[in-house]
Design an enzyme around this catalytic site. Sequence first.
Site, short mmCIF file in Angstrom:
data_model
loop_
_atom_site.label_atom_id
_atom_site.label_comp_id
_atom_site.label_asym_id
_atom_site.label_seq_id
_atom_site.Cartn_x
_atom_site.Cartn_y
_atom_site.Cartn_z
CE LYS A 165 -1.97 2.41 3.30
NZ LYS A 165 -1.73 3.76 2.75
CD GLU B 97 13.12 3.62 8.27
OE1 GLU B 97 12.99 4.52 9.15
OE2 GLU B 97 13.14 3.84 7.07
CB CYS C 8 12.81 8.36 9.12
SG CYS C 8 13.47 7.40 7.78
CD GLU D 18 10.47 11.81 12.63
OE1 GLU D 18 9.47 11.17 12.97
OE2 GLU D 18 11.35 11.36 11.88
P1 ADP Z 1 2.62 10.36 8.37
O1 ADP Z 1 2.02 10.84 9.65
O2 ADP Z 1 3.93 10.92 8.08
O3 ADP Z 1 1.71 10.42 7.19
P2 ADP Z 1 2.05 7.59 8.87
O4 ADP Z 1 2.81 6.68 9.75
O5 ADP Z 1 0.68 8.01 9.31
O6 ADP Z 1 2.98 8.83 8.61
O7 ADP Z 1 1.89 6.97 7.42
C1 ADP Z 1 2.79 6.10 6.81
C2 ADP Z 1 2.02 5.00 6.12
O8 ADP Z 1 1.24 4.32 7.10
C3 ADP Z 1 1.02 5.47 5.07
O9 ADP Z 1 0.99 4.53 4.00
C4 ADP Z 1 -0.29 5.46 5.82
O10 ADP Z 1 -1.42 5.30 4.99
C5 ADP Z 1 -0.12 4.25 6.71
N1 ADP Z 1 -0.95 4.24 7.92
C6 ADP Z 1 -1.38 5.30 8.66
N2 ADP Z 1 -2.14 4.89 9.69
C7 ADP Z 1 -2.20 3.52 9.62
C8 ADP Z 1 -2.83 2.50 10.41
N3 ADP Z 1 -3.56 2.80 11.47
N4 ADP Z 1 -2.65 1.21 10.05
C9 ADP Z 1 -1.91 0.90 8.97
N5 ADP Z 1 -1.30 1.81 8.19
C10 ADP Z 1 -1.43 3.11 8.49
#
Ligand code: ADP
Length: 501
Positions: free
Chosen positions: A192, A268, A302, A399
């Site tokens: 995804k 990561e 990161c 961060e």
């Molecule tokens: P940011 O806050 O920088 O957008 P995230 O960690 O929210 O970073 O997002 C990184 C990835 O994780 C994206 O592909 C996002 O769609 C996905 N993501 C965000 N929330 C969830 C969740 N609850 N479960 C699985 N994947 C998630």
Amino acid sequence: MSGDHPLSVTVETPTAGKYEQPTGLFINNEFVKAQDGKTFEVINPTDESVTCSVYEATEKDVDIAVSAARKAFEGPWRKETPENRGKVLVKLADLFEKNLDLLASVEALDNGKAVSMAKVDIGMAAGCLRYYGGWADKIEGKVTDTGPDTFNYIKKEPIGVCGQIIPWNFPLLMWSWKIGPAIACGNTVVLKTAEQTPLGGLVAAKLVKEAGFPPGVINVISGFGKTAGAAIASHMDVDKVAFTGSTVTGRTILKASAGSNLKKVTLELGGKSPNIVFDDADIDNAISWVNFGIFFNHGQCCCAGSRIYVQEGIYDEFIKRFKERAQKNVVGDPFAKDTFQGPQVSQLQFDRIMGYIKAGKEAGAKVEIGGNRKGDKGYFIEPTIFSNVTEDMKIMQEEIFGPVCSISKFKTKDEVIATGNKTTYGLAAAVHTRNLNTAIEVSNALKAGTVWVNTYNTLHHQMPFGGYKESGQGRELGEAALDNYTQTKTVSIRLGDALFG
Ligand code: ADP
């Protein structure tokens, strides 16, 4: 929303001209509509316009993609020779190189990064895919002698269906870091992309088919974290999830694994990396790397070197010259030739970063340069340097993920090692010095997965990358990444007579 959205639209970029952008979910080597027919808009961070809409995966689509990956894993992919797995990965790497200009232009459009930098990303992505193509037929087990009556062999097997959830800061580079080792080890994947940057992953999916992967081996879906991402993380038929993103989401993913089938998890996550400059450093060199360490990719790394510690003997001169250097970073249109820094990826990220800048000012840190929005359209932020920052300030602790750094003065090696380690993160760190002993002593003492000496952000697909402490679990890249995608099987064969009569 109705499902009558086309599966491909024409999009134009200034550097690659017009191209056909797939909009569907890539499952079983075909672009398909989402079951609910839902789409979402992709925003161009440079001017806030809508580039196009793409289909949005929900739980039902995740189920379909996982079934496709399962069928491929249990069927054709399992029977494929390691040599052929390597061949298709290398072919994919070649196709990345052949389409480098297009892929880089799509990344620049989607993410806002300078197209010159995006070209480097694509070159590195190709390097990573080729590297893991080379590993495919070198994953070996061993024979272990426990005595004359038994023959034991220990083999490495693929884990199965791997869910891969990637972020928006290096969309295609992260795509390759995830897909390369998973495929080399014989797994199948459902990847995804991040909702902010789905375009490059879909263009690359076209190349997956062209490279000759059997249907279902690599599935690429667009969608949101709380729906599609969560469905992957808690899916009962996903054997492993690999995630790159924020520490907060990393925790959610671990919980989802614990609450479902205890799928294996690698993470990561974030960082707040110390970048340490000693009095005896080559100051010109140090300034270049400190500048690159924080402002590369608009601070959206990161491993960004966001905590800068400078020894007292050169502190004033360092600040003066670092400011001059940072002010030369060209901020603007990602497609302009000289641009180093484009817009931040989204309104949300822009607002978060501006919130941190406000917090820094209110806490009494001194703004040496920047501190403002740049222009009135697009998510541009001036390179921002804070000095007089104390360890308790939010801008030193959290961060920021933007072009903002904090500088602080130190006296001794021991002091800076202690302060450098005073963080819940441990992804990266750097030391700038001409003294070999200092370099090695400090590198060994810093609690970080990667330590750079007289350089910064110089990642390479042959070198493991990942975090200590709350920066993650497991290592990506290098041989180490193969551990994430294999499991160990012990086979023990009795040769002698039955033991118990
Ligand atoms: P940011 O806050 O920088 O957008 P995230 O960690 O929210 O970073 O997002 C990184 C990835 O994780 C994206 O592909 C996002 O769609 C996905 N993501 C965000 N929330 C969830 C969740 N609850 N479960 C699985 N994947 C998630």
